[in-house]
Each structure stands twice: as structure tokens, then as C-alpha cells.
Scaffold this motif. Structure first.
Motif, PDB file in Angstrom:
ATOM      1  N   PRO A 247       0.829  -1.207   0.000  1.00 17.75           N
ATOM      2  CA  PRO A 247       0.000   0.000   0.000  1.00 17.75           C
ATOM      3  C   PRO A 247       0.863   1.256   0.000  1.00 17.75           C
ATOM      4  O   PRO A 247       1.838   1.352   0.748  1.00 17.75           O
ATOM      5  CB  PRO A 247      -0.812  -0.131   1.289  1.00 17.75           C
ATOM      6  CG  PRO A 247      -0.855  -1.604   1.563  1.00 17.75           C
ATOM      7  CD  PRO A 247       0.473  -2.127   1.105  1.00 17.75           C
ATOM      8  N   THR A 248       0.508   2.206  -0.835  1.00 18.73           N
ATOM      9  CA  THR A 248       1.310   3.421  -0.999  1.00 18.73           C
ATOM     10  C   THR A 248       1.541   4.149   0.318  1.00 18.73           C
ATOM     11  O   THR A 248       2.673   4.556   0.623  1.00 18.73           O
ATOM     12  CB  THR A 248       0.629   4.368  -2.005  1.00 18.73           C
ATOM     13  OG1 THR A 248       0.675   3.764  -3.300  1.00 18.73           O
ATOM     14  CG2 THR A 248       1.321   5.707  -2.061  1.00 18.73           C
ATOM     15  N   LEU A 249       0.487   4.324   1.113  1.00 14.67           N
ATOM     16  CA  LEU A 249       0.624   5.075   2.362  1.00 14.67           C
ATOM     17  C   LEU A 249       1.610   4.400   3.311  1.00 14.67           C
ATOM     18  O   LEU A 249       2.401   5.074   3.986  1.00 14.67           O
ATOM     19  CB  LEU A 249      -0.739   5.241   3.038  1.00 14.67           C
ATOM     20  CG  LEU A 249      -0.766   6.128   4.289  1.00 14.67           C
ATOM     21  CD1 LEU A 249      -0.256   7.526   3.961  1.00 14.67           C
ATOM     22  CD2 LEU A 249      -2.185   6.208   4.857  1.00 14.67           C
ATOM     23  N   ASP A 250       1.600   3.082   3.367  1.00 17.08           N
ATOM     24  CA  ASP A 250       2.523   2.357   4.241  1.00 17.08           C
ATOM     25  C   ASP A 250       3.978   2.592   3.833  1.00 17.08           C
ATOM     26  O   ASP A 250       4.856   2.808   4.684  1.00 17.08           O
ATOM     27  CB  ASP A 250       2.238   0.845   4.198  1.00 17.08           C
ATOM     28  CG  ASP A 250       0.918   0.483   4.854  1.00 17.08           C
ATOM     29  OD1 ASP A 250       0.305   1.375   5.479  1.00 17.08           O
ATOM     30  OD2 ASP A 250       0.491  -0.674   4.728  1.00 17.08           O
ATOM     31  N   ILE A 251       4.239   2.558   2.527  1.00 17.28           N
ATOM     32  CA  ILE A 251       5.618   2.698   2.045  1.00 17.28           C
ATOM     33  C   ILE A 251       6.113   4.140   2.153  1.00 17.28           C
ATOM     34  O   ILE A 251       7.232   4.398   2.615  1.00 17.28           O
ATOM     35  CB  ILE A 251       5.727   2.186   0.596  1.00 17.28           C
ATOM     36  CG1 ILE A 251       5.549   0.658   0.577  1.00 17.28           C
ATOM     37  CG2 ILE A 251       7.078   2.571  -0.023  1.00 17.28           C
ATOM     38  CD1 ILE A 251       5.544   0.033  -0.804  1.00 17.28           C
TER      39      ILE A 251
END
Length: 304
Positions: A247-251
Motif C-alpha cells: 500500500p502506498t501510504l505504508d511505504i
């Protein structure tokens, strides 16, 4: 359309002695209607990777598998038939049958793609691809009108000389040319390079619209603010290998990961971290200014 990248390596050889693996043992899947960001430091292999996703490059090792369907029209019965297909691209294949079928379904728009415009009118540029695919000129002209409107330009632009347009308008015409081939997957390499803030906003708004209509969108960019706000999944490449995929937000909220790889922390993430550290708060991460503003306003109301 789905793509499976199966342990691919691509080796460039400058001479008999020197070899260089631009990407090495890369493995991941692309599913239908995903919105993906591909990020990584300069020289990490991002562009080399995407060139394998429509057969522009053939892997030195491993393979790329395409699962898709096409619709065939039967003139005699005046009926349509959906045919499911699987195509594999790998080094051992000297010639890949029907590779243009893949390149039509997976369109790549390279950085400064407007430099690929070459016809005397916008219309001729857009219909070039469909006509070369065997579509009649009458149908190609109809598609050109649909495509130019989809990228936010008026049909009057079809009669204009592409070299007299602004940078943002040229970029849109280049995208319209790709859209005219009705791709299932669109890949953009540094799509906002050279554009002013308004031009960047309009291009990214177009990508969001295409994504909502069911097209898989992949953007390769160094602008992590754009990746954070628009994509759902991010693939992080370093030295030709995938080091993170999720997931983009996690990375992009992994401050340590970004700093170690000399990548700029997205502004919203950086601001959230600074406020949390300075005021001992626990503001959750968000992906855009509107979300951040709502969270801050909610906190202010709760403190009154």
C-alpha cells in the motif's frame, strides 16, 4: 488484463567483457484496475522494468505473462465473441507472435512524449496508430474525436498543428494517441516532467478519471507527493531489485526507508511527523491536503 512478471533479469552488455544487470530477479503481479506508483532512486531500473511490460524489451532471464481477452466480430453472423488469451514473453522466443496485440493493450507514454508527435495535424497523429492496426480511416477519425475529448481538449484541436500547442497540450495529444488504441493498461514515465503546477494537476486528474473508468494506471516518477495522493499501491526499486511492494501510504510513511534511499519525504508526511514530534501528538497519516485539513479541524474542535 493481468500481467505476471516472473523472476526477470535484464542484462545489458556494453562489450564482450562488461555486463550490467539493470534489473535482477524481479517478480510481481499487476491485476485489473490497479493504480500503481513505481519509485526508486535515479538509475534503479524503473524505465528498464516498464519496457518489459509491453515487449519493448525481452528479459534475459525469466518471463512476462499476459492474461487478457479480445473481442472478435463475425461479419457473417453479425455477432461478437470474447476470446481469452495468454501470451508469454521470454528470451528463448526468437519471434513473438502478435506482439502488437500486447502493445495495443499496454500503452507506454514516455517522458516528454510530446517529442514523439510528428504529423502536421493533431488528427493525423492520433489516427496513425489505429490505422496501422487495420482500423478503417472512418472509424479511426471517430476514435480520434472521442480520444481528444477524453484528454480534456476540444475537437477543434484536431485541425491544429501539434507543434504550435503548449507543453501541456502536446502531452495530452500524445496521451490521446495512446488512448486511441483502447489500451487496458497505461504506463506513464515521469508524466509531469516539464509541466507547470496547473498542467501537472490536469494530467493527474485525467489519470484519476481513467482509473475510475477501469483502466489500470502505472506511473513512474520521482515526485512522491503525486504518488501518495493518487496511487493505491507502490513498488519501490533499488539497484534493479524490488525492495518494497505494498500500500502506498505504508511505504511512503516509512521515513527511515526514504531517507536511506535519498528519496524526498512527501510534504504531508513530513509535516505530520514534525507536528507529532514537536507537540507530542498522534495525528494519523493522510494522502492529501484536504484529508489533513479535516483532521486538524477535528482536533481543534475537540480541544475547544
Amino acid at each position: 488484463m493481468k500481467i505476471k512478471v516472473l523472476d526477470i533479469t535484464h542484462t545489458f552488455q556494453s562489450n564482450i567483457v562488461e555486463k550490467f544487470d539493470a534489473i535482477s530477479n524481479v517478480k510481481f503481479n499487476i491485476n485489473e484496475n490497479e493504480y500503481i506508483g513505481i519509485i526508486g532512486p535515479t538509475g534503479s531500473g524503473k524505465t528498464t522494468l516498464i519496457e518489459h511490460l509491453n515487449g519493448l524489451l525481452i528479459p534475459t532471464k525469466g518471463s512476462v505473462e499476459f492474461d487478457y481477452s479480445i473481442t472478435k466480430y463475425n461479419k457473417k453472423t453479425k455477432s461478437e465473441k470474447v476470446i481469452n488469451k495468454t501470451k508469454v514473453i521470454k528470451k528463448s522466443w526468437k519471434k513473438i507472435k502478435n506482439i502488437n496485440e500486447i502493445r495495443r493493450l499496454v500503452g507506454i507514454v514516455f517522458q516528454f512524449s510530446e517529442y514523439q508527435l510528428f504529423e502536421e495535424t493533431v488528427e493525423k497523429d492520433i489516427i496513425f496508430g489505429p490505422i496501422n492496426m487495420g482500423i478503417s480511416k472512418e472509424e479511426a477519425l471517430k476514435i480520434a474525436k472521442e480520444s481528444i475529448v477524453k484528454v480534456g481538449l476540444d475537437v477543434s484541436f484536431l485541425n491544429k498543428n501539434p507543434f504550435e500547442l503548449s507543453g501541456g497540450q502536446k502531452r495530452r495529444v500524445a496521451i490521446a494517441g495512446i488512448l486511441s488504441m483502447k489500451p487496458k493498461i497505461l504506463i506513464f514515465d515521469e508524466p509531469t516532467a516539464g509541466l507547470d503546477p496547473e498542467g501537472s494537476y490536469e494530467i493527474l486528474k485525467l489519470f484519476d478519471q481513467l482509473s475510475q473508468e477501469g483502466t489500470t494506471i502505472i506511473i513512474v516518477t520521482h515526485d512522491l507527493d503525486h504518488v501518495l495522493e493518487h496511487t493505491k499501491r507502490t513498488i519501490f526499486i533499488r539497484k534493479g531489485k524490488i525492495i518494497k511492494d505494498g500500500p502506498t501510504l505504508d511505504i511512503l510513511s516509512d521515513e527511515k526507508l526514504l531517507i536511506e534511499n535519498k528519496m524526498s519525504i512527501p510534504k504531508i508526511i513530513n509535516l505530520t511527523n514534525r507536528i507529532n514530534r514537536k507537540y507530542q501528538m498522534n495525528i494519523p497519516y493522510c494522502t492529501n491536503v484536504d484529508q489533513f485539513t479535516k483532521i486538524i479541524n477535528k482536533i481543534r474542535k475537540e480541544k475547544k
